[in-house]
Design an enzyme around this catalytic site. Structure first.
Site, PDB file in Angstrom:
ATOM      1  N   ALA A 130       0.866  -1.174   0.000  1.00 18.59           N
ATOM      2  CA  ALA A 130       0.000   0.000   0.000  1.00 18.59           C
ATOM      3  C   ALA A 130       0.905   1.226   0.000  1.00 18.59           C
ATOM      4  CB  ALA A 130      -0.882  -0.026   1.238  1.00 18.59           C
ATOM      5  N   GLY A 172       0.679  -5.112   0.878  1.00 17.16           N
ATOM      6  CA  GLY A 172      -0.456  -5.226  -0.036  1.00 17.16           C
ATOM      7  C   GLY A 172      -0.076  -5.875  -1.363  1.00 17.16           C
ATOM      8  N   GLU A 181       4.217  -4.993   7.338  1.00 15.09           N
ATOM      9  CA  GLU A 181       3.356  -3.994   7.989  1.00 15.09           C
ATOM     10  C   GLU A 181       3.759  -3.730   9.434  1.00 15.09           C
ATOM     11  OE1 GLU A 181       2.302  -6.445   6.096  1.00 15.09           O
ATOM     12  OE2 GLU A 181       0.726  -5.769   4.735  1.00 15.09           O
TER      13      GLU A 181
HETATM   14  N1  DAK Z   1       4.552   3.255  -0.571  1.00 16.22           N
HETATM   15  C1  DAK Z   1       4.966   4.434  -1.090  1.00 16.22           C
HETATM   16  N2  DAK Z   1       6.161   4.619  -1.659  1.00 16.22           N
HETATM   17  C2  DAK Z   1       6.977   3.563  -1.708  1.00 16.22           C
HETATM   18  C3  DAK Z   1       6.635   2.283  -1.175  1.00 16.22           C
HETATM   19  C4  DAK Z   1       5.337   2.158  -0.589  1.00 16.22           C
HETATM   20  N3  DAK Z   1       4.887   1.003  -0.113  1.00 16.22           N
HETATM   21  N4  DAK Z   1       7.677   1.448  -1.359  1.00 16.22           N
HETATM   22  C5  DAK Z   1       8.628   2.163  -1.986  1.00 16.22           C
HETATM   23  N5  DAK Z   1       8.214   3.428  -2.196  1.00 16.22           N
HETATM   24  C6  DAK Z   1       8.938   4.498  -2.843  1.00 16.22           C
HETATM   25  C7  DAK Z   1      10.100   4.995  -1.982  1.00 16.22           C
HETATM   26  O1  DAK Z   1       9.641   5.909  -1.021  1.00 16.22           O
HETATM   27  C8  DAK Z   1      10.974   5.647  -3.030  1.00 16.22           C
HETATM   28  O2  DAK Z   1      10.410   6.899  -3.383  1.00 16.22           O
HETATM   29  P1  DAK Z   1      11.358   8.212  -3.562  1.00 16.22           P
HETATM   30  O3  DAK Z   1      12.101   8.342  -2.285  1.00 16.22           O
HETATM   31  O4  DAK Z   1      12.236   7.849  -4.731  1.00 16.22           O
HETATM   32  O5  DAK Z   1      10.392   9.331  -3.857  1.00 16.22           O
HETATM   33  C9  DAK Z   1      10.790   4.748  -4.254  1.00 16.22           C
HETATM   34  O6  DAK Z   1       9.577   4.033  -4.017  1.00 16.22           O
HETATM   35  C10 DAK Z   1      11.911   3.725  -4.417  1.00 16.22           C
HETATM   36  O7  DAK Z   1      12.041   3.015  -3.183  1.00 16.22           O
HETATM   37  P2  DAK Z   1      13.430   2.896  -2.382  1.00 16.22           P
HETATM   38  O8  DAK Z   1      14.325   4.037  -2.730  1.00 16.22           O
HETATM   39  O9  DAK Z   1      13.114   2.670  -0.958  1.00 16.22           O
HETATM   40  O10 DAK Z   1      14.032   1.594  -3.047  1.00 16.22           O
HETATM   41  P3  DAK Z   1      14.990   0.512  -2.347  1.00 16.22           P
HETATM   42  O11 DAK Z   1      15.445  -0.404  -3.441  1.00 16.22           O
HETATM   43  O12 DAK Z   1      16.034   1.189  -1.524  1.00 16.22           O
HETATM   44  O13 DAK Z   1      14.057  -0.311  -1.351  1.00 16.22           O
HETATM   45  C11 DAK Z   1      12.040  -1.497  -0.701  1.00 16.22           C
HETATM   46  C12 DAK Z   1      12.986  -1.074  -1.863  1.00 16.22           C
HETATM   47  C13 DAK Z   1      10.809  -2.155  -1.327  1.00 16.22           C
HETATM   48  C14 DAK Z   1      12.739  -2.523   0.201  1.00 16.22           C
HETATM   49  C15 DAK Z   1      11.667  -0.246   0.134  1.00 16.22           C
HETATM   50  O14 DAK Z   1      11.207   0.773  -0.763  1.00 16.22           O
HETATM   51  C16 DAK Z   1      10.598  -0.513   1.137  1.00 16.22           C
HETATM   52  O15 DAK Z   1      10.865  -1.065   2.205  1.00 16.22           O
HETATM   53  N6  DAK Z   1       9.383  -0.067   0.810  1.00 16.22           N
HETATM   54  C17 DAK Z   1       8.257  -0.209   1.714  1.00 16.22           C
HETATM   55  C18 DAK Z   1       7.725  -1.613   1.690  1.00 16.22           C
HETATM   56  C19 DAK Z   1       6.589  -1.794   2.668  1.00 16.22           C
HETATM   57  O16 DAK Z   1       6.747  -1.525   3.871  1.00 16.22           O
HETATM   58  N7  DAK Z   1       5.500  -2.226   2.151  1.00 16.22           N
HETATM   59  C20 DAK Z   1       4.293  -2.463   2.942  1.00 16.22           C
HETATM   60  C21 DAK Z   1       3.510  -1.218   2.927  1.00 16.22           C
HETATM   61  S1  DAK Z   1       2.240  -1.334   4.136  1.00 16.22           S
HETATM   62  C22 DAK Z   1      -4.599  -1.709   6.253  1.00 16.22           C
HETATM   63  C23 DAK Z   1      -4.739  -1.619   4.891  1.00 16.22           C
HETATM   64  C24 DAK Z   1      -3.715  -1.924   4.103  1.00 16.22           C
HETATM   65  C25 DAK Z   1      -2.509  -2.317   4.617  1.00 16.22           C
HETATM   66  C26 DAK Z   1      -2.381  -2.391   5.981  1.00 16.22           C
HETATM   67  C27 DAK Z   1      -3.401  -2.119   6.795  1.00 16.22           C
HETATM   68  N8  DAK Z   1      -5.614  -1.354   7.090  1.00 16.22           N
HETATM   69  C28 DAK Z   1      -6.101  -0.023   7.028  1.00 16.22           C
HETATM   70  C29 DAK Z   1      -5.833  -2.153   8.306  1.00 16.22           C
HETATM   71  C30 DAK Z   1      -1.397  -2.542   3.778  1.00 16.22           C
HETATM   72  C31 DAK Z   1      -0.185  -2.105   4.205  1.00 16.22           C
HETATM   73  C32 DAK Z   1       1.000  -2.152   3.393  1.00 16.22           C
HETATM   74  O17 DAK Z   1       1.076  -2.680   2.312  1.00 16.22           O
END
Ligand code: DAK
Length: 260
Positions: free
Chosen positions: A66, A111, A134
């Protein structure tokens, strides 16, 4: 129809749906979820399309989850709406009357992992990475992950993935049953297209009802699921494709299924 964050390419009976926000690693916000929903709903009723492949733009991510920045702006009720929206879109994909193959071409986190799990079949490129991070954000999986993961891998492994936020590479994902195949990155879409082509050549109604039998059967006890299977089996006897399939076999020729 043209969308902002989704691309749809069609080829023969196949559709390739690409989530297209590569700068943000294809992260999902409400707009992207809505467009994905519209694209899938259109493809579901398009009689020319028999199989859908879902992937992410670029070579780095399927979907990195997400959109975290977007989520930051949500109050609790909006977060609830966002979670419900995601759950509904993912359930629509899971229950789409056509098979959906996830071509996982990089990060499938949060997500993104949940989206891949809502698809029928998952094929990973060698650089794919899976996880439910998450809890790193003080959140929990909100798009059905706690349930689909538990059904796909065993509950102990699902809990480890959900509690630790560890990332699993493609081979580990294969080992635990999260993906069906791992293929070299450059061959991912071709591999999925070939599999989609094999499925598209089969009786579309039979494929559709097989999907229904598996999905709905999982929610039933075994005896009810068997009865349900028999009912769906009987339904195939009402189709022209069933007559065509049997006649083609007996006449030693390839069947030409029309989807009715
Ligand atoms: N959202 C927004 N931007 C994101 C992103 C994300 N999930 N993942 C990456 N980006 C963006 C980064 O901020 C960066 O943007 P700029 O800084 O260039 O503007 C760009 O994508 C490139 O990412 P990185 O520079 O970080 O690239 P790396 O190769 O260094 O790292 C990575 C890749 C995938 C390991 C890292 O970006 C990362 O850890 N990203 C976050 C992954 C994550 O935590 N995903 C889960 C998101 S939470 C709910 C409803 C839904 C959900 C939960 C609860 N309810 C309301 C109960 C769902 C939650 C999720 O999915």
């Amino acid at each position: 129809m043209v969308w902002k964050n989704i691309l749809v390419e069609t080829e023969d009976n196949l559709a390739l749906v690409i989530i297209n926000r590569p700068k943000l690693l294809n992260a999902l916000d409400t707009e992207t979820l809505g467009e994905l929903d519209e694209a899938m709903t259109e493809l579901a009723v398009n009689p020319a399309i028999r199989v859908i492949i879902l992937t992410g733009a670029g070579d780095k991510a399927f979907v990195a989850g997400a959109d975290i920045k977007f989520m930051q702006s949500l109050d609790p009720l909006q977060a609830r709406d966002f979670a419900r929206h995601g759950q509904q879109v993912f359930s629509r994909i899971e229950n789409l009357p056509k098979p959906v193959i996830a071509a996982v071409n990089g990060f499938a986190l949060g997500g993104g992992c949940e989206l891949a799990m809502a698809c029928d079949i998952r094929v990973a490129s060698e650089n794919a990475k899976f996880g439910q991070p998450e809890v790193n954000l003080g959140l929990m999986a909100g798009f059905g992950g706690t349930q689909r993961l538990t059904r796909l891998v065993n509950p102990g492994i699902a809990k480890e993935i959900l509690f630790t936020a560890d990332q699993y590479d493609a081979q580990a994902a294969l080992r635990i049953g999260l993906v069906n195949h791992v293929v070299p990155s450059g061959e991912l879409i071709d591999f999925c297209k070939k599999m989609a082509g094999r499925i598209a050549a089969k009786g579309p109604v039979a494929v559709r009802l097989s999907k229904e039998a598996v999905n709905e059967g999982l929610e039933m006890d075994m005896e009810k699921a068997f009865i349900h299977e028999a009912d769906l089996f009987a339904l195939t006897f009402t189709t022209a494709d069933h007559a065509e399939g049997i006649e083609a076999f007996l006449n030693k020729r390839k069947p030409a299924f029309k989807g009715n």
